[in-house]
Design a protein around this motif. Structure first.
Motif, PDB file in Angstrom:
ATOM      1  N   ASN A   1      89.910  47.982 -70.354  1.00 42.20           N
ATOM      2  CA  ASN A   1      89.283  49.011 -69.528  1.00 42.20           C
ATOM      3  C   ASN A   1      88.040  49.577 -70.208  1.00 42.20           C
ATOM      4  OD1 ASN A   1      91.096  48.890 -67.356  1.00 42.20           O
ATOM      5  ND2 ASN A   1      92.564  50.147 -68.458  1.00 42.20           N
ATOM      6  N   LEU A   2      88.088  49.745 -71.528  1.00 43.03           N
ATOM      7  CA  LEU A   2      86.920  50.234 -72.261  1.00 43.03           C
ATOM      8  C   LEU A   2      85.771  49.228 -72.191  1.00 43.03           C
ATOM      9  CD1 LEU A   2      88.681  51.739 -75.408  1.00 43.03           C
ATOM     10  CD2 LEU A   2      87.552  53.013 -73.570  1.00 43.03           C
TER      11      LEU A   2
ATOM     12  N   ALA B   1      85.288  46.928 -69.812  1.00 43.90           N
ATOM     13  CA  ALA B   1      84.778  46.917 -68.435  1.00 43.90           C
ATOM     14  C   ALA B   1      83.897  48.133 -68.181  1.00 43.90           C
ATOM     15  CB  ALA B   1      85.940  46.880 -67.449  1.00 43.90           C
ATOM     16  N   ALA B   2      84.326  49.295 -68.649  1.00 42.82           N
ATOM     17  CA  ALA B   2      83.550  50.516 -68.443  1.00 42.82           C
ATOM     18  C   ALA B   2      82.192  50.433 -69.142  1.00 42.82           C
ATOM     19  CB  ALA B   2      84.335  51.722 -68.948  1.00 42.82           C
ATOM     20  N   ALA B   3      82.175  49.939 -70.372  1.00 40.05           N
ATOM     21  CA  ALA B   3      80.917  49.814 -71.116  1.00 40.05           C
ATOM     22  C   ALA B   3      79.983  48.814 -70.434  1.00 40.05           C
ATOM     23  CB  ALA B   3      81.195  49.387 -72.558  1.00 40.05           C
ATOM     24  N   ARG B   4      80.558  47.729 -69.943  1.00 42.89           N
ATOM     25  CA  ARG B   4      79.763  46.709 -69.243  1.00 42.89           C
ATOM     26  C   ARG B   4      79.148  47.281 -67.973  1.00 42.89           C
ATOM     27  NH1 ARG B   4      81.001  43.907 -64.974  1.00 42.89           N
ATOM     28  NH2 ARG B   4      83.242  44.221 -65.100  1.00 42.89           N
ATOM     29  N   LEU B   5      79.970  47.981 -67.188  1.00 41.82           N
ATOM     30  CA  LEU B   5      79.484  48.565 -65.937  1.00 41.82           C
ATOM     31  C   LEU B   5      78.440  49.650 -66.202  1.00 41.82           C
ATOM     32  CD1 LEU B   5      82.849  48.714 -63.994  1.00 41.82           C
ATOM     33  CD2 LEU B   5      80.902  47.200 -63.529  1.00 41.82           C
ATOM     34  N   LYS B   6      78.654  50.436 -67.251  1.00 39.45           N
ATOM     35  CA  LYS B   6      77.693  51.490 -67.596  1.00 39.45           C
ATOM     36  C   LYS B   6      76.341  50.878 -67.940  1.00 39.45           C
ATOM     37  CE  LYS B   6      77.092  55.553 -70.480  1.00 39.45           C
ATOM     38  NZ  LYS B   6      77.668  56.384 -71.529  1.00 39.45           N
TER      39      LYS B   6
ATOM     40  N   GLU C   1      88.995  41.794 -70.077  1.00 39.70           N
ATOM     41  CA  GLU C   1      89.084  43.016 -69.281  1.00 39.70           C
ATOM     42  C   GLU C   1      90.456  43.197 -68.640  1.00 39.70           C
ATOM     43  OE1 GLU C   1      85.779  43.309 -66.580  1.00 39.70           O
ATOM     44  OE2 GLU C   1      84.321  43.470 -68.218  1.00 39.70           O
TER      45      GLU C   1
ATOM     46  N   ARG D   1      94.064  49.371 -72.463  1.00 41.89           N
ATOM     47  CA  ARG D   1      93.006  50.288 -72.897  1.00 41.89           C
ATOM     48  C   ARG D   1      91.730  49.564 -73.312  1.00 41.89           C
ATOM     49  NH1 ARG D   1      91.245  53.057 -77.414  1.00 41.89           N
ATOM     50  NH2 ARG D   1      90.647  55.196 -76.973  1.00 41.89           N
TER      51      ARG D   1
ATOM     52  N   MET E   1      95.859  53.002 -67.359  1.00 43.82           N
ATOM     53  CA  MET E   1      94.714  52.869 -68.248  1.00 43.82           C
ATOM     54  C   MET E   1      95.155  52.510 -69.668  1.00 43.82           C
ATOM     55  SD  MET E   1      92.017  53.166 -66.491  1.00 43.82           S
ATOM     56  CE  MET E   1      90.734  53.381 -67.702  1.00 43.82           C
TER      57      MET E   1
END
Length: 117
Positions: A60-61, A63-68, A91, A57, A53
């Motif tokens: 990954n942040l 991608a996580a925000a996009r998926l959320k 990403e 970093r 991770m």
């Protein structure tokens, strides 16, 4: 107890009533390794997951925000007026995220720009 599914990689912390029943149900579908925190403890910073991770970093942040937000790379790219492969590059850490692009993504994803740094 901590249950770890190797592929796809999933980590679950199960506590309280029904934890063993839930673990039993999960083990019917996935190969599970159970880690009892009283027997074995490791700092998260020492895990392969943490190291992976940290190597990308920002990507990954993002991608996580996009998926959320429930967006695909293509949808985010369209909203940012860029090509989808650029989102992929950000990403995967192949492209450096500038402050300007971080601000643009933050506005679209409705998060603070600092969340992407």
């Amino acid at each position: 107890m901590l249950a770890v599914v190797k592929k796809p990689r999933i980590e679950l912390s199960l506590n309280g009533e029904g934890a063993k029943e839930a673990l039993s149900w999960l083990s019917k579908k996935f190969k599970i390794t159970v880690i009892d925190p009283e027997e074995e403890s490791i700092r998260i910073e020492d895990t392969d997951f943490w190291q992976e991770m940290q190597t990308n970093r920002v990507g990954n942040l993002l991608a996580a925000a996009r998926l959320k937000k429930g967006l695909t790379q293509k949808q985010l790219a369209d909203k940012a007026s860029i090509k989808q492969n650029m989102i992929s590059d950000y990403e995967k850490g192949r492209r450096r995220l500038t402050k300007q692009m971080a601000s643009k993504f933050a506005l679209i994803l409705e998060i603070k720009p600092a969340k992407l740094q």
